[in-house]
Motif scaffolding. Structure first.
Motif, PDB file in Angstrom:
ATOM      1  N   MET A 126       0.721  -1.354   0.051  1.00 22.74           N
ATOM      2  CA  MET A 126       0.026  -0.010  -0.061  1.00 22.74           C
ATOM      3  C   MET A 126       0.842   1.386  -0.151  1.00 22.74           C
ATOM      4  SD  MET A 126      -3.157  -0.535  -0.490  1.00 22.74           S
ATOM      5  CE  MET A 126      -3.689   1.147  -0.164  1.00 22.74           C
ATOM      6  N   VAL A 127       2.071   1.241   1.000  1.00 27.37           N
ATOM      7  CA  VAL A 127       2.710   2.551   0.914  1.00 27.37           C
ATOM      8  C   VAL A 127       3.392   2.501  -0.583  1.00 27.37           C
ATOM      9  CG1 VAL A 127       4.689   3.605   1.866  1.00 27.37           C
ATOM     10  CG2 VAL A 127       3.236   2.291   3.281  1.00 27.37           C
ATOM     11  N   LEU A 128       3.822   1.670  -1.035  1.00 31.65           N
ATOM     12  CA  LEU A 128       4.481   1.642  -2.481  1.00 31.65           C
ATOM     13  C   LEU A 128       3.484   2.222  -3.521  1.00 31.65           C
ATOM     14  CD1 LEU A 128       6.686  -1.571  -2.633  1.00 31.65           C
ATOM     15  CD2 LEU A 128       7.378   0.888  -1.756  1.00 31.65           C
ATOM     16  N   ALA A 129       2.354   1.850  -3.405  1.00 26.46           N
ATOM     17  CA  ALA A 129       1.252   2.099  -4.502  1.00 26.46           C
ATOM     18  C   ALA A 129       1.045   3.743  -4.291  1.00 26.46           C
ATOM     19  CB  ALA A 129      -0.031   1.124  -3.971  1.00 26.46           C
ATOM     20  N   VAL A 130       0.847   4.139  -2.720  1.00 27.61           N
ATOM     21  CA  VAL A 130       0.672   5.567  -2.596  1.00 27.61           C
ATOM     22  C   VAL A 130       1.748   6.436  -3.228  1.00 27.61           C
ATOM     23  CG1 VAL A 130       0.430   7.258  -1.011  1.00 27.61           C
ATOM     24  CG2 VAL A 130      -0.885   5.326  -0.438  1.00 27.61           C
ATOM     25  N   VAL A 131       3.212   6.016  -3.020  1.00 26.47           N
ATOM     26  CA  VAL A 131       4.034   6.968  -3.607  1.00 26.47           C
ATOM     27  C   VAL A 131       4.289   6.899  -4.989  1.00 26.47           C
ATOM     28  CG1 VAL A 131       5.570   6.673  -1.278  1.00 26.47           C
ATOM     29  CG2 VAL A 131       5.884   4.928  -3.144  1.00 26.47           C
ATOM     30  N   SER A 132       3.782   5.521  -5.499  1.00 22.52           N
ATOM     31  CA  SER A 132       3.821   5.441  -6.962  1.00 22.52           C
ATOM     32  C   SER A 132       2.566   6.299  -7.759  1.00 22.52           C
ATOM     33  CB  SER A 132       3.194   3.914  -7.310  1.00 22.52           C
ATOM     34  OG  SER A 132       4.591   3.092  -7.067  1.00 22.52           O
ATOM     35  N   VAL A 133       1.602   6.464  -7.133  1.00 24.20           N
ATOM     36  CA  VAL A 133       0.509   7.695  -7.306  1.00 24.20           C
ATOM     37  C   VAL A 133       1.311   9.112  -7.510  1.00 24.20           C
ATOM     38  CG1 VAL A 133      -1.538   8.837  -6.789  1.00 24.20           C
ATOM     39  CG2 VAL A 133      -1.377   6.336  -6.326  1.00 24.20           C
ATOM     40  N   PHE A 134       1.886   9.491  -6.658  1.00 23.38           N
ATOM     41  CA  PHE A 134       2.357  10.750  -6.697  1.00 23.38           C
ATOM     42  C   PHE A 134       3.555  10.910  -7.552  1.00 23.38           C
ATOM     43  CE2 PHE A 134       0.259  10.892  -2.453  1.00 23.38           C
ATOM     44  CZ  PHE A 134      -0.442  12.063  -2.646  1.00 23.38           C
ATOM     45  N   GLY A 135       4.445   9.774  -7.592  1.00 23.42           N
ATOM     46  CA  GLY A 135       5.555   9.877  -8.393  1.00 23.42           C
ATOM     47  C   GLY A 135       5.025   9.743 -10.091  1.00 23.42           C
ATOM     48  N   SER A 136       4.070   8.881 -10.443  1.00 16.68           N
ATOM     49  CA  SER A 136       3.500   8.652 -11.636  1.00 16.68           C
ATOM     50  C   SER A 136       2.961   9.996 -12.007  1.00 16.68           C
ATOM     51  CB  SER A 136       2.640   7.610 -11.706  1.00 16.68           C
ATOM     52  OG  SER A 136       2.086   7.409 -13.152  1.00 16.68           O
ATOM     53  N   LEU A 137       2.221  10.806 -11.154  1.00 16.79           N
ATOM     54  CA  LEU A 137       1.594  11.988 -11.451  1.00 16.79           C
ATOM     55  C   LEU A 137       2.496  13.131 -11.696  1.00 16.79           C
ATOM     56  CD1 LEU A 137      -1.174  13.752 -11.140  1.00 16.79           C
ATOM     57  CD2 LEU A 137      -0.609  14.084  -8.928  1.00 16.79           C
TER      58      LEU A 137
END
Length: 251
Positions: free
Chosen positions: A75-86
């Motif tokens: 979940m933490v990796l998914a959240v940071v992936s959202v911000f990084g991809s954005l």
């Protein structure tokens, strides 16, 4: 759009989906085909992301039974992936086609080199408890950087994530690959939302490719049992080098 262009994009989608199923690297083909039809590079990059989405979904379905035990840790990796991809997708939209064209050959060369080095970048499998002791902030920080690249360009992203997850996460290869597939979906979906909002999708070209990608992904399972991966990898590397030379020449 001519019938010939539609057929060529469908075939490129088929080859792209097949290559992704066998060895990865199909983005080189889809991005290259869209570029060679005269589509501006930013639009080609964004449209290629749309075309590859069915393959990302099916890769997650294949690991659906594993998600019950990995989703909390991911979940933490998914959240940071959202911000990084954005961030990566917004950086892409901030550039114009001339600026992006100047960067593309270097991105392609880097992604081609990463793909070529793939067999030597196999994830370093660690016991989950061992990884947890040294993980701390390294895993989300590294994933954030990787997801910026994924949102911006994406070619070679899967190989990059497997390598970095192997260094920062624990578990066997299948656990790492399941996390990678989940995060690849997150990165792709966020980037696609940004690209659609920015109006940089060539929908006609994308729709011509998507059925080919879906069929190619299915056919790739058959091909994986019969075609040597070294031959597929050689083809992908050749395409990457050709596209790099093409964009260097255009620049």
């Amino acid at each position: 759009m001519s019938v010939l262009t539609i057929v060529l994009l469908f075939l490129a989608g088929f080859v792209s989906g097949s290559i992704n199923a066998v060895a990865g690297g199909g983005t080189f083909v889809s991005f290259g085909a869209l570029s060679l039809t005269g589509i501006p590079p930013i639009v080609a990059n964004a449209t290629s992301s749309i075309a590859q989405l069915p393959g990302y979904f099916t890769s997650v379905i294949a690991y659906r039974r594993d998600f019950a035990r990995i989703w909390r840790g991911a979940m933490v990796l998914a959240v940071v992936s959202v911000f990084g991809s954005l961030l990566g997708a917004l950086i892409l939209l901030w550039l114009d086609n001339e600026q992006f064209s100047a960067v593309v050959p270097f991105l392609l060369l880097g992604a081609t080199a990463l793909f070529a080095a793939g067999p030597w970048l196999k994830p370093k499998v660690m016991h989950e408890e061992t990884a947890a002791r040294g993980r701390n902030l390294s895993s989300p920080i590294v994933q954030f950087v990787t997801s910026i690249y994924g949102g911006f360009f994406g070619a070679g992203m899967g190989i990059m994530m497997l390598a970095t997850l192997g260094l920062t996460e624990g578990g066997d290869y299948h656990r790492l690959n399941a996390i990678k597939n989940l995060l690849a979906n997150v990165i792709a979906i966020v980037a696609i939302v940004v690209f659609v909002s920015g109006g940089v999708i060539d929908w006609a070209s994308g729709l011509a490719m998507v059925p080919g990608v879906a069929l190619g992904g299915y056919a790739g399972v058959w091909a994986a049992k019969r075609v040597p991966q070294v031959a597929v990898r050689g083809f992908v590397i050749a395409v990457g080098l050709f596209l790099s030379a093409y964009y260097f020449a255009k620049g």
